[in-house]
Structures are given as structure tokens and as C-alpha cells.
Design a protein around this motif. Structure first.
Motif, mmCIF file in Angstrom:
data_model
loop_
_atom_site.group_PDB
_atom_site.id
_atom_site.type_symbol
_atom_site.label_atom_id
_atom_site.label_comp_id
_atom_site.label_asym_id
_atom_site.label_seq_id
_atom_site.Cartn_x
_atom_site.Cartn_y
_atom_site.Cartn_z
ATOM 1 N N UNK A 1 6.311 12.499 -0.588
ATOM 2 C CA UNK A 1 5.306 11.482 -0.910
ATOM 3 C C UNK A 1 5.853 10.400 -1.826
ATOM 4 N N UNK A 2 5.428 9.166 -1.554
ATOM 5 C CA UNK A 2 5.780 8.025 -2.396
ATOM 6 C C UNK A 2 4.609 7.723 -3.332
ATOM 7 N N UNK A 3 4.934 7.145 -4.520
ATOM 8 C CA UNK A 3 3.906 6.852 -5.509
ATOM 9 C C UNK A 3 4.175 5.493 -6.157
ATOM 10 N N UNK A 4 3.100 4.751 -6.402
ATOM 11 C CA UNK A 4 3.120 3.589 -7.287
ATOM 12 C C UNK A 4 4.017 2.450 -6.882
ATOM 13 N N UNK A 5 4.048 2.050 -5.604
ATOM 14 C CA UNK A 5 4.874 0.925 -5.193
ATOM 15 C C UNK A 5 4.441 -0.369 -5.865
ATOM 16 N N UNK B 1 0.861 -1.181 0.000
ATOM 17 C CA UNK B 1 0.000 0.000 0.000
ATOM 18 C C UNK B 1 0.900 1.234 0.000
ATOM 19 N N UNK B 2 0.794 2.033 -1.065
ATOM 20 C CA UNK B 2 1.579 3.261 -1.170
ATOM 21 C C UNK B 2 0.727 4.428 -0.696
ATOM 22 N N UNK B 3 1.204 5.102 0.323
ATOM 23 C CA UNK B 3 0.422 6.172 0.937
ATOM 24 C C UNK B 3 1.360 7.123 1.662
ATOM 25 N N UNK B 4 1.161 8.403 1.452
ATOM 26 C CA UNK B 4 1.939 9.423 2.134
ATOM 27 C C UNK B 4 3.435 9.203 1.844
#
Length: 521
Positions: A82-86, A56-59
């Protein structure tokens, strides 16, 4: 004296709720477990091989969950922003994610270490994908570029700059490591061939593209944007195969389910739609409490995880028959067989418990019986009970007595029920008879009614008139269709006649030619 038999309530078929194999299958999903995260859920991805954990990619982090315990197994928090698209690699051994700084980070999920750091983008990287040969990473960024990276050498291979706006969606061909696609907010979907370094195909979705997906064969890809999901044939030069417009708000995510036989789409309308890949028809819908931003489906549909805009993660596992259920079923079956072999059970008579309206029917108190089925709980949940009582009173010729001498408030309840349900095909025949009896009973008292009661009578008249007008329109439409069918059949018959006459003329001409040749000889 014989006992009074309770009224048989007629069961009406609801055409809107038909159980299909797909609806029965997806209803096996268990009660959702909600997990709260910090901020909107950007992306969800399942590990392809066992154990099927999901990321789950969040914050500012990517958290890896166990879908059965609903607990965090790993916490990848090596992000400054912020992280995106793991996304997991196809073998499940690596995980890549983009971030707000424009970096692409490659993690070892087991140790949480950053193995590679790719720097070249000048804007946030929202989506990353591993190629099918597991050697390269494709990244899509807000700097309007798509970049290809070599994992082993930790270097940039090529940069594609053909988009004119943010690139927020991407997908790789599962059959070819050199083919991948990207979707941008310019509405364009572009297909690249890494061998030629050029665009091999371009299609126009018509609105900002939010998500892309390849069918497992690699010949068809799907794009989502605005309220539409579009299906494209890559082998025929990007021909549009189908447009799916089942959402009424923006479609945010696409996923494959049932081992590639189903496509799932989530949207801001709080729905997840499930489509058949063969027919592209909607086979099931799942509702959620808030707008859906991301979606993940485990192999064999073991789990479905949904991320929402308020930071809630919904986890649903597919129910399967447990050994305890199987043993209990076998045990009960054996008990039944044993009782059939040796024991003879004598059924004990029990007097049926009568409901309130059945008691009033037994006592011929028709007015009280009608009042009993006009309660809100019955009218809202089981209107067929009210209609069945009205039909029974008509058969007993007791409806006139039940309607006579009523107060304005009780008449208002009856009129409101008629206005609400007289248009339903299940109840229309009975309620039309009830309306006629009601009008006959109170025709002379109409001028003494209150304004609200008169408005309700007028409302009933308008509803009936609207139904009549609709019936006439449908009859006109039916007549027009019959004329079209008849005209098409006449055209076909005339074509056959012309064909027959033409063939006869050609035969006569050939015969005459032969006769002339014989005479000349």
C-alpha cells in the motif's frame, strides 16, 4: 360575476436556512462527479501550480487526475504494498509518497520514474511533506519516529524519537524551512527545529491526532483528532486559541481553502465543515454519501475533491459565468430595450388556474377543502398551505362546519397534523385556535372514540403541556437574567457612590490640613 381569486398562501420565514455570502459562494460548486477507486482513499493533494492536477493515493498506486476531464493523467504504480500520503512539492515538479514497507519514494510525475528511495523506517510511512526550501522531506511513520531527509544527497539528516505511538500526521511551516510539526496517536503534537535537533514546543490534543495544518502566516497551527479541531498559537508557547466541535464522529483530514482564509475539515460523519480563519466559526457544510477520509482543495477553490472510505472520489468544480451565458444575458437585455423603445405590447388576460382547495373554497365546500390540504404530499412538503387554509376557514367561520361529522380516520389525520406542527412558532397561533375548535366540537363524543384516536388526543395534550412548561421555564430564566443585570447595575452604582464619598472625604481632609497650617502660621 367577478372571477374567484385564489387563496394567498402566507410565506413563513425559515430561520434555519439563511443564505450568507459563504453559503452562496460554496453553493456554486457543481454537481459532484464520482470516480471509483480500489480501496479506501488515503490521501488527496493538488498540484500547486498550473495545470492543477490532483494526486489520489489509494491501494498500491498514486493516480494523477485532471479535475476537469476526470481522467487519469499519470499512474504511479511502483509500489509493492500500500502507498500512503502522495504529496506534490511546492513547485509541482516532484511528488513524494510513503508505503507499507517503510520506504519514502520520490517521483518525477511527468515521467513516472522513481528518482530517490529513502530507507530507514521500520514500519509504514503514512505522511510525507516537503520543507519550504524544497530541499528536504519530512516523513512520519508507525515506528514512532519522524525523520528528515536530504533530497539531493539521498540521505537521512536526523531522526526524532519523542513520540510514544504511531505518527500519522505532519505539517511543515510555510515560512521557515527548519520548523515542522508531527502528531501521533499518543495525543501529542510536537514542533521541531531542525537547527537545534530538539523539540521546541509540545501540546496535548487529548486524543489521537489524525491531521495537522499550518495557517499561511506560520504562527498558528491546527490539529484534528477524535471529534475536535483545535487551534494553537505557536508564538505564545502553544496557547490554545479555539476548540471546534462541529463533527460528531472522528475528524480525518484538514485543508486550507480560499487562499488561506478558510479551513476545511472532513470526518467520518460524512460532512465537510468550512470555518472562517478569522473567527473560527462554521460558515458552511457540505454533505457526502459516505465517510470522508481525505480532502483536496485546488488554488482559488477551483475544485474540491473528496475521498471516501468506500473508494469513491467526489470531484466538484466551481461554476463560473461562461461567455455563452454572458452573451445570452446581453441579448435578452437588448431585446427588452428594443421592445420598450418602439413596440407596445398588449397583455392578454388569462384566467388563473385554480388548485383543488381553491375550487372547494369557491364552492363553499369547506370539508372537502380541508381534506384536500391534509394529503401527505402537502403536509410533508408545504405545511404552510394547510395552515393557511385553516386560517382562512377560521376567518370565514367555516372551520366548525369543516370539522363536524368526520370519521375516525379523518380525525386521526387532523390530530396527527396538530401534534406534528403545533410546537412550531410559525404555526402555533393558528393551530391553537384549531385545537380549541376541534375539542369543542368533539368533547361529548370522546368516550366513543377508538383507542388509537384517544391516544392521539392524549398525545396532543402532552405536547401542549410540554410547550406550556417550556414557556414557564423560559420566563423563569428571563427573570433570573433580569435580576442578574439589575444586581450588576446596583453594584456599579454603589461603587460609584463609594468613589464619590471617598473623594469628598479626601478633599475635606486636605482643606482641614491647609486651615491648620494657616492657623499655626
Amino acid at each position: 360575476m367577478s372571477n374567484f381569486k385564489p387563496l394567498f398562501t402566507k410565506k413563513y420565514d425559515r430561520t434555519s436556512n439563511v443564505d450568507t455570502p459563504d453559503s452562496l459562494y460554496w453553493k456554486r460548486l457543481g454537481v459532484p462527479t464520482l470516480v471509483k477507486e480500489f480501496g479506501a482513499i488515503d490521501y488527496i493533494d493538488f498540484r500547486p501550480n498550473e495545470p492543477h492536477f490532483f494526486a489520489v493515493t489509494c491501494s498500491v498506486r498514486v493516480q494523477i487526475y485532471n479535475p476537469f476531464t476526470k481522467l487519469v493523467v499519470r499512474n504511479l504504480s511502483r509500489f509493492q504494498e500500500n502507498a500512503y500520503g502522495g504529496t506534490f512539492r511546492q513547485d509541482g515538479r516532484l511528488l513524494a509518497a510513503g508505503d507499507q514497507e517503510g520506504h519514502v519514494k520520490l517521483f518525477d510525475p511527468s515521467s513516472k520514474n522513481v528518482l530517490r528511495l529513502f530507507k530507514a523506517h521500520t514500519a509504514p510511512v503514512h505522511r510525507v511533506n516537503f520543507t519550504s526550501d524544497l530541499l528536504n522531506i519530512i516523513s512520519c511513520s508507525d515506528d514512532k519516529t519522524v525523520r528528515q531527509w536530504d533530497i539531493g544527497a539521498e540521505k537521512l539528516i536526523h531522526t526524532f524519537t519523542e513520540h510514544e505511538d504511531y505518527v500519522r500526521a505532519g505539517a511543515v511551516n510555510p515560512m521557515s524551512p527548519d520548523i515542522f510539526i508531527s502528531g501521533g496517536y499518543d495525543g501529542k503534537v510536537k514542533m521541531y527545529d531542525a537547527r537545534s535537533k530538539y523539540i521546541s514546543l509540545e501540546v496535548d490534543h487529548g486524543s489521537p491526532v489524525e491531521s495537522l495544518l499550518f495557517i499561511p502566516t506560520g504562527s498558528i497551527f491546527i490539529s484534528a483528532g477524535s471529534t475536535e479541531v483545535r487551534v494553537w498559537d505557536a508564538l505564545s508557547g502553544g496557547r490554545l486559541l479555539s476548540v471546534l466541535s462541529q463533527h460528531h464522529k472522528t475528524v480525518t483530514c484538514l485543508r486550507l481553502g480560499s487562499n488561506g482564509k478558510r479551513v476545511l475539515s472532513g470526518g467520518l460523519d460524512k460532512h465537510v465543515k468550512i470555518y472562517d480563519v478569522g473567527t473560527y466559526e462554521t460558515v458552511h457544510t457540505i454533505d457526502f454519501p459516505n465517510a470522508v477520509l481525505s480532502l483536496g482543495v485546488a488554488p482559488n477553490d477551483q475544485s474540491i475533491v473528496t475521498g471516501m472510505v468506500d473508494g469513491m472520489v467526489s470531484i466538484q468544480n466551481m461554476d463560473t459565468p461562461t461567455s455563452e451565458n454572458i452573451h445570452s444575458t446581453v441579448r435578452s437585455h437588448k431585446q427588452k430595450m428594443n421592445s420598450k423603445k418602439g413596440d407596445h405590447e398588449i397583455a392578454q388576460y388569462t384566467r388563473p388556474v385554480l388548485l383543488s382547495y381553491d375550487n372547494f373554497l369557491r364552492k363553499y365546500e369547506y370539508g372537502n377543502c380541508l381534506d384536500a390540504v391534509l394529503k401527505k404530499s402537502i403536509v410533508n412538503k408545504t405545511p404552510e398551505v394547510t395552515v393557511s387554509i385553516m386560517q382562512e376557514l377560521i376567518h370565514r367561520k367555516g372551520l366548525e362546519r369543516a370539522l363536524a361529522g368526520r370519521t375516525h380516520s379523518s380525525l386521526y389525520k387532523i390530530l396527527r397534523f396538530l401534534c406534528r406542527y403545533i410546537g412550531e412558532h410559525r404555526f402555533s397561533r393558528v393551530l391553537i385556535d384549531v385545537s380549541n375548535i376541534l375539542l369543542d366540537a368533539y368533547a361529548e363524543s370522546y368516550h366513543g372514540f377508538t383507542d388509537d384516536l384517544c391516544k392521539q388526543f392524549n398525545h396532543l395534550a402532552n405536547i401542549v403541556q410540554a410547550e406550556v412548561d417550556l414557556t414557564y421555564e423560559m420566563l423563569e430564566f428571563q427573570g433570573a437574567l433580569e435580576m442578574l443585570v439589575l444586581a450588576s447595575s446596583v453594584e456599579k452604582s454603589s461603587e460609584n457612590i463609594h468613589f464619590v464619598t471617598d473623594s469628598k472625604l479626601s478633599i475635606l481632609q486636605s482643606v482641614k490640613a491647609k486651615e491648620a497650617s494657616i492657623l499655626n502660621v
